[in-house]
Scaffold this motif. Structure first.
Motif, PDB file in Angstrom:
ATOM      1  N   GLY A  98      -5.149  -2.890   0.519  1.00  0.00           N
ATOM      2  CA  GLY A  98      -6.186  -1.937   0.469  1.00  0.00           C
ATOM      3  C   GLY A  98      -7.294  -2.041   0.997  1.00  0.00           C
ATOM      4  N   GLY A  99      -7.323  -3.331   1.903  1.00  0.00           N
ATOM      5  CA  GLY A  99      -8.735  -3.531   2.617  1.00  0.00           C
ATOM      6  C   GLY A  99      -8.766  -4.955   3.361  1.00  0.00           C
ATOM      7  N   SER A 146       0.309   2.156  11.107  1.00  0.00           N
ATOM      8  CA  SER A 146      -1.048   1.661  11.482  1.00  0.00           C
ATOM      9  C   SER A 146      -1.675   2.657  12.370  1.00  0.00           C
ATOM     10  CB  SER A 146      -1.113   0.194  11.742  1.00  0.00           C
ATOM     11  OG  SER A 146      -2.559  -0.162  11.505  1.00  0.00           O
ATOM     12  N   GLU A 191       0.969  -1.213   0.041  1.00  0.00           N
ATOM     13  CA  GLU A 191       0.113  -0.109   0.038  1.00  0.00           C
ATOM     14  C   GLU A 191       0.734   1.120   0.105  1.00  0.00           C
ATOM     15  OE1 GLU A 191      -3.542  -2.233   2.444  1.00  0.00           O
ATOM     16  OE2 GLU A 191      -2.267  -0.827   3.406  1.00  0.00           O
ATOM     17  N   ILE A 220      -6.394   4.277   3.673  1.00  0.00           N
ATOM     18  CA  ILE A 220      -6.917   3.194   4.378  1.00  0.00           C
ATOM     19  C   ILE A 220      -8.056   3.719   5.411  1.00  0.00           C
ATOM     20  CG2 ILE A 220      -6.875   0.823   5.522  1.00  0.00           C
ATOM     21  CD1 ILE A 220      -5.712   1.065   2.549  1.00  0.00           C
ATOM     22  N   ARG A 265      -7.246  -4.742  11.461  1.00  0.00           N
ATOM     23  CA  ARG A 265      -6.294  -5.084  11.444  1.00  0.00           C
ATOM     24  C   ARG A 265      -5.274  -5.208  12.622  1.00  0.00           C
ATOM     25  NH1 ARG A 265      -3.654  -2.327   5.710  1.00  0.00           N
ATOM     26  NH2 ARG A 265      -5.257  -3.416   4.157  1.00  0.00           N
ATOM     27  N   VAL A 273     -10.947  -0.281   8.863  1.00  0.00           N
ATOM     28  CA  VAL A 273     -10.026  -1.287   8.376  1.00  0.00           C
ATOM     29  C   VAL A 273      -8.850  -1.473   9.372  1.00  0.00           C
ATOM     30  CG1 VAL A 273      -8.595  -1.903   6.430  1.00  0.00           C
ATOM     31  CG2 VAL A 273     -10.804  -1.199   5.901  1.00  0.00           C
ATOM     32  N   GLU A 274      -8.153  -0.274   9.448  1.00  0.00           N
ATOM     33  CA  GLU A 274      -6.903  -0.165  10.434  1.00  0.00           C
ATOM     34  C   GLU A 274      -6.999  -1.049  11.959  1.00  0.00           C
ATOM     35  OE1 GLU A 274      -4.099   0.144   9.386  1.00  0.00           O
ATOM     36  OE2 GLU A 274      -3.698   1.721   7.936  1.00  0.00           O
TER      37      GLU A 274
END
Length: 406
Positions: A185-186, A264, A109, A118, A126, A122-123
């Motif tokens: 990306g996801g 992140s 990314e 992002i 993760r 999502v982050e």
């Protein structure tokens, strides 16, 4: 001195059983012996063979022999599009696959220039998944280590509690071990409905269990006597050998890439970095390294609680949320050399890419695996120790051979 230079010298005087009076104490040191430890030995944690030069029960030299798994990760990666490499990333540190996916996806990314776009949900998902998998990895490290040196009950407790996490990971991704969940990306899919509530129940369940585990194993007198002052790794040696992760922090250096690099959403989270303090013996011994992993589990639980709070209050699920929204149809970074690193469960995991700007397949992909680098320090740590202590040292290195034989 290499093993090819070793010459086996017969004992002087040609001793026979019928001549016991000719035996002398100095004859005990007149022979050296090479033995193989593994790859079938369970305490070598997989397909690791150690060629050990012994003088009695004292180790003079240890040479690790690797290459039994032949993962061929780097050549696979150089023949597949970036997005199709993720299943092979899972198979590096296969007990902490989410951590590997997170770092790899984040690297691609950044090469594409979409890392800042992002979505926060999502982050946080993760990081939540990565910390759950970090707990699983440390559970295995501590549980199998206890079993290596004779403590069976904690292993069964840990496998019981690990199962709760594996079921949650399977619920989210469809797989128990190798996930392919974090996409470039996801994500493969948003969290299932009810996942946050189930994860909160697990956090409340595991907290007293962790204290119970620490009391019954880590602070157990027998365990302390077996691990304190054993396998001491001085900080300067750890740094010179490139050691990272809990092993380095066990020697007293507060270095964690989640804090140092702040990738992140880790800068938005509150957690501490435990280090060895020499509480039970010398700084950097086997007990310190095990204690650091135990404390890191507590810190991962804190991170998980904060992620759940963010996911249920600030970044809630919505009907229009699409975890595939930023997933590129064609992944073709501009020509560049790029290195990304992150804090895996065992230390610094890094990926080096060379992109030619013309293809969606990396021209070159190199993995900096923490288990491979950490294993290299074994030769220095094992000199002059008893063979029984070699098993204790290997367990605290916590190697996964999928990373070593990549």
């Amino acid at each position: 001195m290499s093993f090819s230079d070793i010459q086996f010298k017969p004992k002087p005087n040609g001793l026979k059983l019928s001549e016991p009076n000719k035996f002398k104490a100095e004859d005990l040191h007149s022979e050296e012996m090479v033995i193989n430890l593994g790859p079938q030995h369970p305490s070598t944690h997989g397909v690791l063979r150690l060629e050990v030069l012994m003088d009695g029960e004292i180790i003079k030299e240890v040479v690790p022999h690797i290459g039994y798994l032949h993962r061929c990760f780097e050549k696979h990666a150089e023949n597949l599009p970036y997005n199709q490499v993720i299943p092979f990333v899972d198979r590096l540190d296969y007990v902490a696959a989410m951590n590997c996916e997170h770092i790899y996806a984040m690297g691609v990314e950044r090469m594409l220039g979409i890392a800042d776009q992002i979505p926060k949900r999502v982050e946080y998902i993760r990081v939540l998944m990565a910390e759950l998998n970090r707990i699983v990895s440390h559970f295995i490290a501590i549980g199998t280590y206890g079993m290596d040196i004779g403590a069976f009950t904690p292993f069964f407790w840990i496998m019981r509690d690990r199962e709760h996490i594996l079921r949650m990971l399977e619920w989210a991704s469809g797989s128990r071990l190798l996930y392919n969940y974090m996409w470039i990306g996801g994500l493969f899919y948003d969290l299932p409905v009810g996942f946050e509530e189930r994860c909160s129940e697990f956090v409340n369940y595991i907290k007293p269990k962790l204290q119970e585990l620490e009391d019954i194993l880590i602070n157990n007198k027998i365990f302390v006597n077996r691990t304190a002052n054993v396998g001491i790794l001085p900080l300067d040696l750890a740094i010179n050998c490139g050691v990272t992760g809990p092993i380095l922090r066990g020697s007293g250096l507060r270095l964690d890439l989640r804090k140092v690099d702040g990738y992140s959403v880790y800068p938005e989270l509150d957690f501490n970095i435990p280090i060895g303090e020499g509480k039970m013996g010398a700084l950097g011994d086997c007990w310190d390294r095990t204690w650091v992993r135990m404390q890191e589990i507590y810190e991962s639980v804190k991170i998980i609680e904060q992620c759940l709070d963010k996911l249920t209050k600030e970044h809630k699920r919505t009907r229009d949320f699409d975890p595939h929204a930023l997933v590129p149809k064609k992944i073709r970074p501009k020509a560049q050399d790029f290195y990304i690193r992150g804090e895996g469960s065992k230390g610094e995991l890094g990926f080096y890419f060379r992109a030619d700007g013309k293809s969606d397949v990396p021209f070159r992909c190199k993995c900096r695996s923490c288990s491979f680098v950490n294993l290299s320090v074994l030769q220095e740590m094992a000199k002059g120790i008893l063979i029984a202590d070699l098993i204790a040292i290997i367990g605290t290195i916590d190697v996964v051979m999928g990373e070593v034989d990549r």
